[in-house]
Design a protein around this motif. Structure first.
Motif, PDB file in Angstrom:
ATOM      1  N   THR A 230       0.997  -1.145   0.008  1.00  0.00           N
ATOM      2  CA  THR A 230       0.036   0.064  -0.004  1.00  0.00           C
ATOM      3  C   THR A 230       0.919   1.284  -0.029  1.00  0.00           C
ATOM      4  O   THR A 230       1.620   1.546   0.897  1.00  0.00           O
ATOM      5  N   MET A 231       0.708   2.081  -0.943  1.00  0.00           N
ATOM      6  CA  MET A 231       1.596   3.184  -1.004  1.00  0.00           C
ATOM      7  C   MET A 231       1.246   4.105  -0.003  1.00  0.00           C
ATOM      8  O   MET A 231      -0.093   4.326   0.394  1.00  0.00           O
ATOM      9  N   GLY A 232       2.135   4.952   0.486  1.00  0.00           N
ATOM     10  CA  GLY A 232       2.021   5.827   1.757  1.00  0.00           C
ATOM     11  C   GLY A 232       2.152   5.158   3.016  1.00  0.00           C
ATOM     12  O   GLY A 232       2.150   5.708   4.210  1.00  0.00           O
ATOM     13  N   GLU A 233       2.289   3.715   3.003  1.00  0.00           N
ATOM     14  CA  GLU A 233       2.632   3.121   4.370  1.00  0.00           C
ATOM     15  C   GLU A 233       3.964   2.633   4.396  1.00  0.00           C
ATOM     16  O   GLU A 233       4.997   3.390   4.899  1.00  0.00           O
ATOM     17  N   GLU A 234       4.654   1.547   3.836  1.00  0.00           N
ATOM     18  CA  GLU A 234       5.953   1.495   3.643  1.00  0.00           C
ATOM     19  C   GLU A 234       6.534   2.035   2.863  1.00  0.00           C
ATOM     20  O   GLU A 234       7.979   2.389   2.914  1.00  0.00           O
ATOM     21  N   MET A 235       6.041   2.096   1.670  1.00  0.00           N
ATOM     22  CA  MET A 235       6.746   3.144   0.318  1.00  0.00           C
ATOM     23  C   MET A 235       5.932   4.181   0.258  1.00  0.00           C
ATOM     24  O   MET A 235       4.744   4.309   0.359  1.00  0.00           O
ATOM     25  N   GLU A 236       6.666   5.153   0.001  1.00  0.00           N
ATOM     26  CA  GLU A 236       6.029   6.651  -0.334  1.00  0.00           C
ATOM     27  C   GLU A 236       5.690   6.726  -1.691  1.00  0.00           C
ATOM     28  O   GLU A 236       4.516   7.613  -1.866  1.00  0.00           O
ATOM     29  N   TYR A 237       6.191   6.277  -2.541  1.00  0.00           N
ATOM     30  CA  TYR A 237       5.735   6.646  -3.832  1.00  0.00           C
ATOM     31  C   TYR A 237       5.465   5.487  -4.730  1.00  0.00           C
ATOM     32  O   TYR A 237       4.965   5.775  -5.979  1.00  0.00           O
ATOM     33  N   THR A 238       5.523   4.367  -4.395  1.00  0.00           N
ATOM     34  CA  THR A 238       5.096   3.056  -4.841  1.00  0.00           C
ATOM     35  C   THR A 238       4.143   2.162  -4.144  1.00  0.00           C
ATOM     36  O   THR A 238       4.204   2.241  -3.294  1.00  0.00           O
ATOM     37  N   GLY A 239       3.125   1.603  -5.060  1.00  0.00           N
ATOM     38  CA  GLY A 239       2.315   0.749  -4.477  1.00  0.00           C
ATOM     39  C   GLY A 239       2.195  -0.376  -5.740  1.00  0.00           C
ATOM     40  O   GLY A 239       2.300  -0.292  -6.882  1.00  0.00           O
ATOM     41  N   LEU A 240       1.750  -1.770  -5.276  1.00  0.00           N
ATOM     42  CA  LEU A 240       1.436  -2.652  -5.959  1.00  0.00           C
ATOM     43  C   LEU A 240       0.542  -3.722  -5.278  1.00  0.00           C
ATOM     44  O   LEU A 240       0.543  -4.157  -4.101  1.00  0.00           O
ATOM     45  N   GLN A 241      -0.577  -4.129  -6.151  1.00  0.00           N
ATOM     46  CA  GLN A 241      -1.332  -5.189  -5.515  1.00  0.00           C
ATOM     47  C   GLN A 241      -1.321  -6.221  -6.736  1.00  0.00           C
ATOM     48  O   GLN A 241      -1.546  -5.808  -8.136  1.00  0.00           O
ATOM     49  N   ILE A 242      -1.460  -7.532  -6.592  1.00  0.00           N
ATOM     50  CA  ILE A 242      -1.429  -8.595  -7.252  1.00  0.00           C
ATOM     51  C   ILE A 242      -2.918  -9.150  -7.238  1.00  0.00           C
ATOM     52  O   ILE A 242      -3.398  -9.564  -6.278  1.00  0.00           O
TER      53      ILE A 242
END
Length: 260
Positions: free
Chosen positions: A14-26
């Protein structure tokens, strides 16, 4: 968190949690199942059809049937859909399907579009034991605000993302800051593995991850080479984004002499 691996469960970054600029859902679908990718505030999305076939409706555009491969290890590039602000997508599978929903911050109104395989450039990178094939799904030459998306196939016995490089400093024109998510697959699926090391110059970050089929490695800092043993081929999808949408990297000086 400088680097971490996700495996043994559905991938959701989830973008904004561990990663500031990237997110990914499969998302995996069976025949006749549907999935809606909702519009998100201040977020652009690139939905990659990793494999399978189905019908897609984007915003008010007419339904379109897309798909061209049964596996990510096929030679052809995939279909993808760029979703701008305010648009949603509904995908109805006509076969087994896997979707990768890539996200990054956006404030611009950019039109949604289907990105067809024939528009994607294919690069054969490296030589000897550092050969791999890259398919540029959403490169910086194509419209988007933050997202960069590429997929890479590395044959067994080779190294990838090598010579080791990093892009963790906002220091243009020398280097750009880009977070990166790797989504890995192996062929065959069972029993195999790859290794991904994430490290920096002073070794304050130095991790080695055992990559299995359907696992993801999150990289915020450091060099990040990958090696796959003989007998297994490796696929990975890269999702990158940062303050500036350009890929400028710095090579590990110990390996730079390998560049031709």
């Amino acid at each position: 968190m400088k680097a971490r691996i996700e495996k043994n469960r559905p991938i959701v970054v989830t973008m904004g949690e561990e990663m500031e600029y990237t997110g990914l859902q499969i998302v995996k679908l069976e025949e006749k199942q549907s999935y809606t990718v909702n519009a998100l505030d201040n977020t652009e999305q690139c939905v990659v059809l990793l494999y399978g076939y189905g019908d897609v409706a984007v915003g008010n555009n007419p339904l379109e049937h897309i798909g061209n491969r049964d596996t990510v290890f096929a030679e052809v590039a995939p279909y993808a859909i760029y979703l701008g602000l305010g648009d949603q997508l509904t995908f109805t599978a006509t076969t087994s399907v896997e979707l990768a929903i890539c996200t990054s911050p956006s404030s611009k109104e950019m039109p949604s579009r289907i990105i067809k395989p024939e528009t994607m450039s294919v690069e054969h990178r490296g030589y000897g034991q550092i050969q791999r094939t890259a398919k540029n799904i959403l490169p910086e030459t194509e419209p988007a605000e933050s997202l960069l998306v590429v997929e890479v196939i590395t044959k067994g016995g080779n190294w990838s993302s090598f010579p080791s490089h990093r892009h963790d400093e906002d220091d243009l024109p020398n280097q750009s800051y880009l977070e990166e998510i790797y989504y890995h697959k192996l062929n065959p699926q069972e029993g195999g593995f790859a290794l991904q090391r994430v490290y920096n110059d002073d070794k304050s970050v130095d991790e080695v991850f055992v990559v299995e089929h359907d696992s993801a490695v999150l990289v915020k800092e450091g060099y990040h080479p990958v090696a796959v043993p003989p007998g297994y081929d490796l696929y990975y999808l890269n999702v990158m984004a940062g303050p500036t949408r350009t890929w400028k990297f710095y090579n590990d000086p110990y390996f730079e002499h390998l560049i031709k």
